[in-house]
Design an enzyme around this catalytic site. Structure first.
Site, PDB file in Angstrom:
ATOM      1  N   ASP A  64     -17.310   6.935  -1.937  1.00 12.42           N
ATOM      2  CA  ASP A  64     -15.894   6.987  -1.230  1.00 12.42           C
ATOM      3  C   ASP A  64     -15.845   8.331  -0.612  1.00 12.42           C
ATOM      4  OD1 ASP A  64     -13.570   6.104  -0.317  1.00 12.42           O
ATOM      5  OD2 ASP A  64     -12.360   5.922  -2.249  1.00 12.42           O
TER       6      ASP A  64
ATOM      7  N   ARG B 197       0.992  -1.232   0.022  1.00 15.70           N
ATOM      8  CA  ARG B 197      -0.027   0.073   0.097  1.00 15.70           C
ATOM      9  C   ARG B 197       0.959   1.265  -0.013  1.00 15.70           C
ATOM     10  NH1 ARG B 197      -5.357   1.285   3.277  1.00 15.70           N
ATOM     11  NH2 ARG B 197      -6.079   0.008   1.925  1.00 15.70           N
TER      12      ARG B 197
ATOM     13  N   ARG C 289     -13.621  -8.718   2.099  1.00 13.96           N
ATOM     14  CA  ARG C 289     -12.066  -8.279   1.841  1.00 13.96           C
ATOM     15  C   ARG C 289     -11.341  -9.621   2.247  1.00 13.96           C
ATOM     16  NH1 ARG C 289      -9.892  -3.288   1.692  1.00 13.96           N
ATOM     17  NH2 ARG C 289      -8.116  -4.381   0.691  1.00 13.96           N
TER      18      ARG C 289
ATOM     19  N   CYS D  55     -16.295   1.600   0.377  1.00 12.84           N
ATOM     20  CA  CYS D  55     -15.176   0.747   0.837  1.00 12.84           C
ATOM     21  C   CYS D  55     -14.638   0.930   2.277  1.00 12.84           C
ATOM     22  CB  CYS D  55     -13.892   1.050   0.071  1.00 12.84           C
ATOM     23  SG  CYS D  55     -13.301   2.470   0.110  1.00 12.84           S
TER      24      CYS D  55
ATOM     25  N   GLN E 150      -9.992  -4.278  -3.298  1.00 16.89           N
ATOM     26  CA  GLN E 150     -11.262  -3.853  -2.678  1.00 16.89           C
ATOM     27  C   GLN E 150     -12.428  -4.102  -3.789  1.00 16.89           C
ATOM     28  OE1 GLN E 150     -12.203  -2.062   0.282  1.00 16.89           O
ATOM     29  NE2 GLN E 150     -13.967  -2.662  -0.247  1.00 16.89           N
TER      30      GLN E 150
ATOM     31  N   HIS F  63      -7.418   0.856  -6.575  1.00 23.64           N
ATOM     32  CA  HIS F  63      -7.564  -0.205  -5.273  1.00 23.64           C
ATOM     33  C   HIS F  63      -8.130  -1.423  -5.698  1.00 23.64           C
ATOM     34  CE1 HIS F  63      -7.757  -1.359  -1.201  1.00 23.64           C
ATOM     35  NE2 HIS F  63      -8.552  -0.496  -0.806  1.00 23.64           N
TER      36      HIS F  63
HETATM   37  N1   CP Z   1     -11.343  -0.281   2.325  1.00 29.66           N
HETATM   38  C1   CP Z   1     -10.131  -0.264   2.923  1.00 29.66           C
HETATM   39  O1   CP Z   1      -9.065  -0.268   2.159  1.00 29.66           O
HETATM   40  O2   CP Z   1      -9.819  -0.031   4.292  1.00 29.66           O
HETATM   41  P1   CP Z   1      -8.707   0.196   5.021  1.00 29.66           P
HETATM   42  O3   CP Z   1      -8.014   1.485   4.621  1.00 29.66           O
HETATM   43  O4   CP Z   1      -8.990   0.173   6.513  1.00 29.66           O
HETATM   44  O5   CP Z   1      -7.572  -0.794   4.690  1.00 29.66           O
HETATM   45  N1  NVA Z   2      -9.895   6.430  -1.828  1.00 28.90           N
HETATM   46  C1  NVA Z   2      -9.672   6.061  -0.415  1.00 28.90           C
HETATM   47  C2  NVA Z   2      -9.722   4.661  -0.033  1.00 28.90           C
HETATM   48  C3  NVA Z   2      -9.458   3.947   1.325  1.00 28.90           C
HETATM   49  C4  NVA Z   2      -9.695   2.685   1.471  1.00 28.90           C
HETATM   50  C5  NVA Z   2      -8.117   6.361  -0.215  1.00 28.90           C
HETATM   51  O1  NVA Z   2      -7.412   6.336  -0.919  1.00 28.90           O
HETATM   52  O2  NVA Z   2      -7.829   6.897   1.001  1.00 28.90           O
END
Ligand code: CP
Ligand code: NVA
Length: 303
Positions: free
Chosen positions: A220, A105, A288, A260, A135, A132
């Site tokens: 989101d 990440r 997930r 998400c 997800q 992502h």
């Molecule tokens: N939806 C998602 O990726 O959540 P986190 O940021 O908690 O991993």
């Molecule tokens: N779009 C959001 C998703 C978090 C899971 C971000 O990137 O922060």
């Protein structure tokens, strides 16, 4: 076995995605029935590099690996050499010699691509600024469980043309549904992804037009991780993009709502919708775990 990565949703074909979803549904059913899967990836390890915060991604990959008989390592830049400037290419080569797969990440998508170029084990995108895709597997599993195959359906994306939106557009193309995305001007999804989407994408400005007759409504946060400084400007730009019950009433009566998470109540979605009967966000979060177990199994064993 050929080395496969999952950096972008487009790294899997539509039929591979459907196979993974069916396997995820099976693993979920069996897990709930008390069937152990700890023989499937016995002794396998997943390195997890987190340069941004996470609750769901971290816990689901870690618990998933444990349930499959393997192990996951949480690696943060704060206490690895990555935070002290060791090149990502060197990290990729070293980790590849010790672990069986790596999840990352991070911010720039280009970083995960460079990592993958130097890795000799599968690399999984656990969120970048651009996509992502993990997800999306959970969202598609959730839709399939609740309503059947998503092919031919209409999905409304309301809000930022961000990482989630980009992955949704790719999923629409791969799985044959229409994504009607309503984004404020200046907050459109990636132009290259938009161009390649063809008629799988309707890019709109009006949330009502996108939501009309939708089978699924998704939103989101307005400011993603790394965009904290833009919060107030975004709040202004996204006025009128709140998903509330009035907007949901334009969708089909059996439409689902997904997010998400984490969610900001009364910002991008009302508490009434998030906690309401059309919302499947808790199931989506749980999936997930199941979807990623199926993904890791697919990448490591080819089934
Ligand atoms: N939806 C998602 O990726 O959540 P986190 O940021 O908690 O991993
Ligand atoms: N779009 C959001 C998703 C978090 C899971 C971000 O990137 O922060």
């Amino acid at each position: 076995m050929t080395l496969r990565h999952f950096l972008s949703f487009s790294d899997l074909s539509g039929s591979e995605v459907r196979t993974i979803i069916q396997r995820a549904i099976e693993l979920k059913r069996q897990t709930r029935a008390g069937v152990a899967h700890d023989y499937l990836l016995r002794g396998k390890t997943l390195g997890m590099i987190f340069e941004k915060s996470s609750t769901r991604t971290r816990v689901s990959f870690e618990v998933g690996m444990l349930q499959l008989g393997g192990h996951a390592l949480f690696l943060s830049p704060r206490d690895t050499q990555l935070g002290r400037g060791e090149p990502i290419e060197d990290t990729a080569r070293v980790l590849s010699r010790m672990v069986d797969a790596v999840m990352i990440r991070t911010y720039e998508h280009e970083k995960i691509e460079r990592f993958a170029q130097h890795a000799t084990v599968p690399v999984i995108n656990g969120l970048t600024d651009h996509e992502h895709p993990a997800q999306l597997l959970a969202d598609l599993q959730t839709y399939t469980e609740q309503r059947g195959d998503i092919g031919g359906r209409r999905v409304a994306w309301i809000g930022d043309g961000n990482n989630m939106c980009n992955s949704y557009i790719l999923a629409a193309r791969q799985l044959g549904f229409t994504l009607a995305a309503a984004c404020p001007e200046g907050y459109d999804p990636d132009p290259g992804i938009v161009k390649a989407a063809g008629d799988a994408l309707e890019l709109l400005r009006d949330p009502a037009a996108a939501t009309r007759d939708a089978d699924l409504v998704v939103t989101d946060v307005w400011a993603s991780m790394g965009q904290e400084d833009e919060k107030s400007a975004r709040r202004q730009a996204f006025t009128g993009f709140l998903v509330d019950s009035e907007l949901m009433a334009l969708a089909r009566p059996d439409a689902l709502f997904m997010h998400c998470l984490p969610a900001h109540r009364e910002e991008e979605v009302t508490t009434e919708v998030l906690e309401g009967p059309q919302s499947v966000v808790w199931e989506e979060a749980e999936n997930r775990l199941h979807a990623q177990k199926a993904l890791v199994e697919f990448l490591l064993t080819g089934d």
